[in-house]
Enzyme design. Structure first.
Site, mmCIF file in Angstrom:
data_model
loop_
_atom_site.group_PDB
_atom_site.id
_atom_site.type_symbol
_atom_site.label_atom_id
_atom_site.label_comp_id
_atom_site.label_asym_id
_atom_site.label_seq_id
_atom_site.Cartn_x
_atom_site.Cartn_y
_atom_site.Cartn_z
ATOM 1 N N MET A 34 0.846 -1.202 0.000
ATOM 2 C CA MET A 34 0.000 0.000 0.000
ATOM 3 C C MET A 34 0.879 1.249 0.000
ATOM 4 O O MET A 34 0.427 2.335 0.352
ATOM 5 C CB MET A 34 -0.926 0.000 1.219
ATOM 6 C CG MET A 34 -1.909 -1.166 1.176
ATOM 7 S SD MET A 34 -3.429 -0.853 2.071
ATOM 8 C CE MET A 34 -2.810 -0.555 3.695
ATOM 9 N N GLY A 35 2.143 1.091 -0.383
ATOM 10 C CA GLY A 35 3.034 2.239 -0.419
ATOM 11 C C GLY A 35 3.533 2.614 0.966
ATOM 12 O O GLY A 35 3.474 1.814 1.898
ATOM 13 N N LEU A 37 6.598 2.967 1.735
ATOM 14 C CA LEU A 37 7.497 1.816 1.859
ATOM 15 C C LEU A 37 8.668 2.090 2.802
ATOM 16 O O LEU A 37 9.159 3.209 2.895
ATOM 17 C CB LEU A 37 8.022 1.436 0.473
ATOM 18 C CG LEU A 37 6.936 1.148 -0.579
ATOM 19 C CD1 LEU A 37 7.580 0.706 -1.891
ATOM 20 C CD2 LEU A 37 5.935 0.116 -0.091
ATOM 21 N N GLY A 40 11.265 -2.913 5.470
ATOM 22 C CA GLY A 40 10.543 -4.192 5.432
ATOM 23 C C GLY A 40 10.073 -4.499 4.008
ATOM 24 O O GLY A 40 10.243 -5.626 3.506
ATOM 25 N N HIS A 41 9.517 -3.489 3.338
ATOM 26 C CA HIS A 41 9.080 -3.686 1.952
ATOM 27 C C HIS A 41 10.284 -3.901 1.032
ATOM 28 O O HIS A 41 10.223 -4.692 0.091
ATOM 29 C CB HIS A 41 8.299 -2.469 1.452
ATOM 30 C CG HIS A 41 7.054 -2.177 2.218
ATOM 31 N ND1 HIS A 41 6.972 -1.168 3.148
ATOM 32 C CD2 HIS A 41 5.834 -2.769 2.199
ATOM 33 C CE1 HIS A 41 5.758 -1.132 3.661
ATOM 34 N NE2 HIS A 41 5.047 -2.106 3.110
ATOM 35 N N VAL A 201 11.165 -7.350 9.504
ATOM 36 C CA VAL A 201 12.378 -6.535 9.648
ATOM 37 C C VAL A 201 12.179 -5.593 10.833
ATOM 38 O O VAL A 201 11.100 -5.005 10.991
ATOM 39 C CB VAL A 201 12.646 -5.722 8.360
ATOM 40 C CG1 VAL A 201 13.896 -4.864 8.514
ATOM 41 C CG2 VAL A 201 12.790 -6.658 7.162
ATOM 42 N N ARG A 212 3.117 2.794 10.005
ATOM 43 C CA ARG A 212 2.434 3.604 11.024
ATOM 44 C C ARG A 212 3.370 4.096 12.122
ATOM 45 O O ARG A 212 2.981 4.950 12.921
ATOM 46 C CB ARG A 212 1.294 2.801 11.652
ATOM 47 C CG ARG A 212 0.183 2.531 10.654
ATOM 48 C CD ARG A 212 -0.782 1.475 11.123
ATOM 49 N NE ARG A 212 -1.548 0.950 10.001
ATOM 50 C CZ ARG A 212 -2.801 1.265 9.727
ATOM 51 N NH1 ARG A 212 -3.465 2.082 10.485
ATOM 52 N NH2 ARG A 212 -3.419 0.749 8.678
#
Ligand code: PAF
Length: 309
Positions: A34-35, A37, A40-41, A201, A212
């Site tokens: 969902m962007g 980023l 982790g992404h 991560v 968040r």
């Protein structure tokens, strides 16, 4: 080759077919996001790049999985930075559709239902969240299917011994319930894709990375560390074959005044049912998943750790 940004399903099909053909690719990976980023992404994307010839990342803030319009509105949108991060990891294609592209007729009438597995834990405090998440994941898995736009002439040379290229989709272990549900959906509804789980991560102090976290003040962030400390404690007990004693872990989290614990438990990693009493008072043996959720200031945080002993 520079990363390509596409916004429609038709463009995605064409670009993916062209790339597979150009690279004589045998495999395609999809990284749904969902962007907003973070590392982790980036780890999801790097893993996909290591394992596939062509990698597509999607960026779509899915309204169906937000119960609250305010939460949806304040979800960070950072497209340029996200594309740059994905390019650095070697991703080939970014699919960033509009809401109209994904839901052209407005909210879909027919949706994927997560069932009982979607009603517990996160589902209990976010009704409908997993139906919305699974519905969009089903659509994204269709959009990202490799070779969906290949010309009938078959310019593409397959590596799979004559069939379509292999297809994998990447999800973070951090969202353990989402991961379990995506696996169930793919198995129950026969999606032709392998689901790959990528470990959580953490930042140096132990906090699991989340889009968040940026909403936490310094003090709240410090307080939030009790979640990863609690999980680490359970992990150490499991490794030492000691009873996990979840009540003592709950008490430890409850002692932090800025943290409002929602749940902590040790569950079966597939069904997410709490493990029997045997992990509580007697030494832990087998497989488990310690899961935790808490509100810290304006943010609901979740974390988990797989246990094996
Ligand atoms: O985990 C997420 O970022 C989202 O739930 C997903 C899988 C991209 C679906 O919107």
């Amino acid at each position: 080759m520079a990363i390509q940004l596409v916004t429609t399903a038709a463009e995605l099909r064409d670009a993916s077919a062209r790339l597979l053909s150009h690279k004589q690719g045998r495999s395609q990976g999809l990284v749904p996001t969902m962007g907003a980023l973070h590392e982790g992404h980036a780890t999801l994307a790097r893993t996909a790049v290591e394992q596939n010839d062509v990698v597509v990342a999607s960026i779509f803030v899915n309204p169906l999985q937000f119960g609250d319009a305010v939460d949806l509105d304040r979800y960070p949108r950072t497209l340029d930075a996200d594309v740059a991060l994905l390019e650095e990891q070697g991703v080939d294609l970014v699919f960033a559709p509009s809401v109209d592209e994904v839901y052209p007729g407005g909210e879909p009438q027919v949706r994927v239902t997560a069932g009982a597995l979607g009603e517990k834990w996160e589902g209990a405090s976010r009704p409908g969240h997993f139906d919305g998440a699974l519905t969009v994941v089903a659509k994204l898995l269709h959009y990202g299917t490799p070779g969906a736009g290949l010309p009938p002439s078959g310019a593409f040379v397959s590596g799979g011994g004559g069939g379509l290229p292999s297809y994998r989709a990447y999800f973070g272990q951090k969202d353990a319930q989402q991961l379990a549900l995506v696996r169930r959906m793919v198995a129950d509804l026969n999606f032709p894709v392998d689901i790959v789980a990528v470990p959580t991560v953490r930042s140096g102090d132990g906090l699991a990375l989340s889009s968040r976290n940026r909403f936490l003040s310094e003090e709240q962030r410090e307080a939030a560390l009790v979640l990863s400390r609690a999980l680490r404690l359970v992990e150490e007990r499991a490794e030492a074959h000691e009873p996990l004693d979840p009540d003592s872990v709950r008490a430890m989290v409850a002692s932090q005044p800025l943290v409002e614990l929602d749940y902590f438990d040790v569950v079966d990693p597939r069904t997410l049912e709490p493990l029997a009493e045997n992990c509580r008072k007697v030494p832990f043996r087998g497989e488990g998943l310690a899961i935790i959720a808490a509100r810290v200031g304006p943010v609901r945080l979740i974390d988990n750790v797989p246990l094996s002993s």
